[in-house]
Design a protein around this motif. Structure first.
Motif, PDB file in Angstrom:
ATOM      1  N   PRO A   1      -3.598  -7.721  45.793  1.00 42.76           N
ATOM      2  CA  PRO A   1      -4.313  -6.795  44.898  1.00 42.76           C
ATOM      3  C   PRO A   1      -3.836  -5.363  45.086  1.00 42.76           C
ATOM      4  O   PRO A   1      -3.753  -4.861  46.210  1.00 42.76           O
ATOM      5  N   GLY A   2      -3.487  -4.727  43.970  1.00 45.20           N
ATOM      6  CA  GLY A   2      -3.062  -3.327  44.032  1.00 45.20           C
ATOM      7  C   GLY A   2      -1.675  -3.107  44.592  1.00 45.20           C
ATOM      8  O   GLY A   2      -1.283  -1.965  44.851  1.00 45.20           O
ATOM      9  N   ALA A   3      -0.898  -4.167  44.787  1.00 47.53           N
ATOM     10  CA  ALA A   3       0.438  -4.025  45.365  1.00 47.53           C
ATOM     11  C   ALA A   3       1.363  -3.276  44.414  1.00 47.53           C
ATOM     12  O   ALA A   3       1.251  -3.398  43.196  1.00 47.53           O
ATOM     13  N   SER A   4       2.256  -2.490  44.980  1.00 44.48           N
ATOM     14  CA  SER A   4       3.287  -1.817  44.186  1.00 44.48           C
ATOM     15  C   SER A   4       4.652  -2.320  44.656  1.00 44.48           C
ATOM     16  O   SER A   4       4.800  -2.792  45.787  1.00 44.48           O
TER      17      SER A   4
ATOM     18  N   PRO B   1       9.157  -1.823  44.636  1.00 49.34           N
ATOM     19  CA  PRO B   1      10.223  -0.815  44.564  1.00 49.34           C
ATOM     20  C   PRO B   1      10.703  -0.623  43.130  1.00 49.34           C
ATOM     21  O   PRO B   1      10.573  -1.526  42.289  1.00 49.34           O
ATOM     22  N   ASP B   2      11.256   0.540  42.868  1.00 49.23           N
ATOM     23  CA  ASP B   2      11.729   0.854  41.521  1.00 49.23           C
ATOM     24  C   ASP B   2      12.743  -0.160  41.002  1.00 49.23           C
ATOM     25  O   ASP B   2      12.841  -0.382  39.798  1.00 49.23           O
ATOM     26  N   HIS B   3      13.505  -0.766  41.904  1.00 46.54           N
ATOM     27  CA  HIS B   3      14.577  -1.667  41.469  1.00 46.54           C
ATOM     28  C   HIS B   3      14.111  -3.114  41.313  1.00 46.54           C
ATOM     29  O   HIS B   3      14.936  -3.997  41.069  1.00 46.54           O
ATOM     30  N   VAL B   4      12.792  -3.367  41.421  1.00 49.58           N
ATOM     31  CA  VAL B   4      12.264  -4.728  41.276  1.00 49.58           C
ATOM     32  C   VAL B   4      11.221  -4.763  40.167  1.00 49.58           C
ATOM     33  O   VAL B   4      10.311  -3.934  40.133  1.00 49.58           O
ATOM     34  N   GLN B   5      11.363  -5.718  39.269  1.00 44.28           N
ATOM     35  CA  GLN B   5      10.342  -6.005  38.264  1.00 44.28           C
ATOM     36  C   GLN B   5       9.838  -7.428  38.488  1.00 44.28           C
ATOM     37  O   GLN B   5      10.596  -8.301  38.916  1.00 44.28           O
ATOM     38  N   ILE B   6       8.551  -7.666  38.173  1.00 44.24           N
ATOM     39  CA  ILE B   6       7.974  -8.997  38.289  1.00 44.24           C
ATOM     40  C   ILE B   6       7.790  -9.579  36.884  1.00 44.24           C
ATOM     41  O   ILE B   6       7.202  -8.936  36.016  1.00 44.24           O
ATOM     42  N   LEU B   7       8.291 -10.794  36.673  1.00 38.65           N
ATOM     43  CA  LEU B   7       8.052 -11.533  35.433  1.00 38.65           C
ATOM     44  C   LEU B   7       7.167 -12.723  35.790  1.00 38.65           C
ATOM     45  O   LEU B   7       7.624 -13.706  36.368  1.00 38.65           O
ATOM     46  N   LEU B   8       5.892 -12.608  35.472  1.00 41.07           N
ATOM     47  CA  LEU B   8       4.895 -13.576  35.926  1.00 41.07           C
ATOM     48  C   LEU B   8       5.066 -14.946  35.269  1.00 41.07           C
ATOM     49  O   LEU B   8       5.420 -15.040  34.095  1.00 41.07           O
ATOM     50  N   ALA B   9       4.738 -15.981  36.030  1.00 39.01           N
ATOM     51  CA  ALA B   9       4.643 -17.321  35.464  1.00 39.01           C
ATOM     52  C   ALA B   9       3.227 -17.589  34.960  1.00 39.01           C
ATOM     53  O   ALA B   9       2.988 -18.602  34.301  1.00 39.01           O
ATOM     54  N   SER B  10       2.301 -16.702  35.260  1.00 39.34           N
ATOM     55  CA  SER B  10       0.914 -16.856  34.808  1.00 39.34           C
ATOM     56  C   SER B  10       0.814 -16.673  33.300  1.00 39.34           C
ATOM     57  O   SER B  10       1.583 -15.916  32.695  1.00 39.34           O
ATOM     58  N   ALA B  11      -0.159 -17.366  32.714  1.00 42.48           N
ATOM     59  CA  ALA B  11      -0.414 -17.189  31.282  1.00 42.48           C
ATOM     60  C   ALA B  11      -1.054 -15.823  31.039  1.00 42.48           C
ATOM     61  O   ALA B  11      -1.939 -15.405  31.793  1.00 42.48           O
TER      62      ALA B  11
END
Length: 293
Positions: A100-103, A105-115
């Motif tokens: 929760p609330g995690a940030s 690095p600028d060079h990482v994006q998350i593409l969720l598998a969640s709906a």
């Protein structure tokens, strides 16, 4: 060797170095049919790039590639320990696996598998005529997801009734409270609530009350969930390709832009609902999303 031949060889070497540099490295936990389909689709979408794959235990060299993709939370955790600033999209990570609330690095994006919550609620509205209120169960550890669903419900003009389950023995009591005040149960990524041990009781209790379960993911459809949106390996790879075509968003958290609908027609028939037309549902959801400002 004549000077012009030497110049030609140098030019060819530089061109080869440039071609090799124009690549994409996929970091996976292991080799599976899912990873093979995902990687093949990435290569299909980006034929100009050389798509390579490495398992985590092969100690991938991130600095040797201009772009990287990780698959799964284990690969993401490994990536976060690396000093390399190679732009990386982390895929196959679900909301319950994030702090929760995690940030990031600028060079990482998350593409969720969640709906995406808005999609799940749109799907529920299309399946349940005149839907007004949805119900949601969550554990103490996933309470942080609740604002995401409340915001999505407000956006869709729906009421949301939520119940927190502190211990497993309280699960059916919490479910009854939710079902008393809502017309459909929305499943979220919360393994303390939705797992192989609890799903049968959740479904039987819901269907005995003439309530359906939407979600939380594609594997639950065979178990008896009515319908869900989800991203296949091909959908996920196409969404990665789309993100790489857009301006980079530092540390962003995204849902896939490519997705599918999967339903259980047998569940629909047993509850007296019309058999879902997944292709039509997908078209309608996309149309509604495109109309949202």
């Amino acid at each position: 060797m004549t000077p012009w031949r030497l110049c030609l060889m140098i030019l060819l070497c530089l061109l080869c170095m440039q071609v090799r540099a124009e690549g994409l490295l996929v970091i996976k936990p292991r080799e599976t049919e899912l990873t093979r389909t995902f990687i093949a689709t990435l290569q299909e979408q980006q034929p100009e790039l050389e798509v390579l794959s490495r398992q985590i235990d092969q100690l991938p060299d991130l600095d040797s590639t201009p772009l990287a993709v990780t698959m799964g939370v284990e690969a993401l955790q490994w990536r976060l320990t690396q000093a390399s600033r190679t732009p990386t999209i982390a895929t196959y990570v679900t909301l319950d696996q994030l702090a929760p609330g995690a940030s990031y690095p600028d060079h990482v994006q998350i593409l969720l598998a969640s709906a995406r919550p808005e999609r799940q609620l749109l799907l529920a509205q299309l399946l349940i005529p005149r839907l007004q209120t949805v119900g949601l169960l969550h554990s103490s550890g996933q309470q942080w997801q609740l604002p995401l669903w409340r915001q999505a419900a407000r956006q869709q003009g729906l009421g949301l009734v939520a119940s927190e389950v502190h211990q497993q023995r309280d699960l059916l009591r919490g479910l009854s409270r939710v079902l008393d005040s809502s017309e459909v149960l929305i499943g979220i990524d919360d393994p303390d609530i939705y797992n192989a041990t609890t799903i049968k009781s959740l479904l039987l209790t819901s269907y005995n009350r003439n309530r359906v379960l939407i979600g939380p993911s594609a594997p639950f459809i065979a178990a008896g969930s009515l319908s869900t949106t989800y991203s296949s390996p091909r959908d996920m790879a196409m969404s990665v390709h789309q993100l790489f075509q857009q301006p980079w968003q530092n540390g962003a958290l995204n849902y896939p832009q490519h997705y599918s609908v999967l339903s259980n027609p047998q569940v629909a028939r047993s509850l007296g609902l019309p058999p879902p037309d997944d292709a039509q549902l997908l078209r309608l959801i996309r149309m509604r999303e495109n109309q949202t400002p």
